[in-house]
Design an enzyme around this catalytic site. Sequence first.
Site, mmCIF file in Angstrom:
data_model
loop_
_atom_site.group_PDB
_atom_site.id
_atom_site.type_symbol
_atom_site.label_atom_id
_atom_site.label_comp_id
_atom_site.label_asym_id
_atom_site.label_seq_id
_atom_site.Cartn_x
_atom_site.Cartn_y
_atom_site.Cartn_z
ATOM 1 N N GLU B 121 0.827 -1.210 0.000
ATOM 2 C CA GLU B 121 0.000 0.000 0.000
ATOM 3 C C GLU B 121 0.858 1.256 0.000
ATOM 4 O O GLU B 121 0.557 2.230 -0.680
ATOM 5 C CB GLU B 121 -0.889 0.025 1.250
ATOM 6 C CG GLU B 121 -2.308 -0.449 1.015
ATOM 7 C CD GLU B 121 -3.281 0.235 1.973
ATOM 8 O OE1 GLU B 121 -3.120 0.043 3.175
ATOM 9 O OE2 GLU B 121 -4.170 0.951 1.494
ATOM 10 N N THR B 172 -7.218 10.506 -0.748
ATOM 11 C CA THR B 172 -6.902 10.124 0.629
ATOM 12 C C THR B 172 -5.778 11.018 1.163
ATOM 13 O O THR B 172 -5.781 11.434 2.320
ATOM 14 C CB THR B 172 -6.459 8.647 0.690
ATOM 15 O OG1 THR B 172 -7.515 7.830 0.173
ATOM 16 C CG2 THR B 172 -6.191 8.216 2.115
#
Lengths: 295, 295
Positions: B121, B172
């Site tokens: 990630e 994000t």
Amino acid sequence: MKVLAPATIANFGPGFDVFGLCLAKPVDVIVFKESDEVTLEVEGFDVPSDPEKNVASISALALLKMLNVEVGFNMKLKKRIRPKSGLGSSGASAIGGALAVANVLGVRDKNLIIKAALEGEKAASGSAHGDNVVPALFGGFTILKSLHYLEVFKLDVDFELVVVLPEVEVSTRKARSVLPRDIPLGDAVKNLALASALISALKEGDLETVGRLLDDYLVIPYRKPLIPWFDKVRKAALESGAYGVSLSGSGPAMFALGEDLRNIGKSMVEAFESEGIRAEYFITKVGGGAKCSGV
Amino acid sequence: MKVLAPATIANFGPGFDVFGLCLAKPVDVIVFKESDEVTLEVEGFDVPSDPEKNVASISALALLKMLNVEVGFNMKLKKRIRPKSGLGSSGASAIGGALAVANVLGVRDKNLIIKAALEGEKAASGSAHGDNVVPALFGGFTILKSLHYLEVFKLDVDFELVVVLPEVEVSTRKARSVLPRDIPLGDAVKNLALASALISALKEGDLETVGRLLDDYLVIPYRKPLIPWFDKVRKAALESGAYGVSLSGSGPAMFALGEDLRNIGKSMVEAFESEGIRAEYFITKVGGGAKCSGV
């Protein structure tokens, strides 16, 4: 009519202003009788005996006023919870006074009883927070979600714990004044994780995990200068096998969970004494909240 | 060998960076075969097909490297969770890639799998938080107490919910950059109370109360400029009988709890459309976490 109003542990680790635990002992005892006049008699620990200045009688009078009822009472307060100990001493007396009146008048609305008790606490101590009066009334372990519009989540739990009471004072007012207005978001997240996990563990009766989660980033770090003995006593408890240990409310009382509570209590008392502070410990368990009974 | 890696809802109301809920659908599907080379084939939503740039293959490679194993693989990623939707799309692929390798090598250590997925990630998105990978791996409802030394509390829950996915993006990175370093202590206490009460209600299966507690003072207030439609969609859901509604992760997806989920979903889609944003809804339930199976 007699009311037993118990000591409580506010904060309970990560739950500043939210968590509360009701203890089975010590309890303040209030003997209450309707009368034409208002009289107060006090025994035990030294608290005001003027009905206008005592938190129990002020709370009783506050509820009478809220309900527009004009009666007097003779109240006898057996003060057994040491004031300024961090064990919700004034909160217990406040709930006791309000509950006595509520019981005599058949009032069952907990919201009203809490409101009257908060008026008593506020008048007596200058500020009122719900984290002692709520568990003192509800019993068990309480999550205070909202005080203004009373919203409480109660967990029925049952375990023993050891409480250590040193002969030193921590002013609640001062303990509040050292708190910053703002705190790091990261610390808020840490406490949120601790508190949520603690509720999950409590619900599962996993006391060892509950103990491990008795940590706090929101208030205890800022209060450290007021409780210079804290780390040493905490260490002594953990080294004696405590699952966890924390401050009761803003202190000075501390509590610990574990198996050999007697041994843990002794170690904590010794740690206090090595700092030149006399202390005593007692073992108690979760209590069921304030109760009325015949005299 | 095939891995199904599910979408997740991070934050879940008051639990910023702590709470996570695993969904039954949508799921990314990863078909995985050992090989001499490393190849990646992608279908479905548009994501990088270079094995050095795709989060699933990076996570798989990261776990191989951690274990000092030199094997290659042919990976086929059926990307079914929309990227940047707020439903943990990259977290799912990360867990899927790591779990495929773990399964082939017989590794069961969740800590290792999570660490590899976080590397994936991080490489793919620049930052890694555990609030999607943890529920994607564990399933159910998760409380992430600590990521560095992995400590997760899992609640086995079972309920349906509606998810609304608008055709709009919320970065994000930007959603994190608007957060202040410090927040008021009072807001931290409010979220702590909400989160603790939510865990208690979840444990009791009281979904109506869980819904009522889906509030947040820590991050959503600061993110409001990035989600100008939030209040309107929330209002539409509540007026359609939702118990509660919130943002999924940093959005744009939103979710709601309630009885008539179809009706609630339609109202939320209409509210988005009245703001000129196309949206769709789907009904799903709590999922059991990423799974391996034969092809």
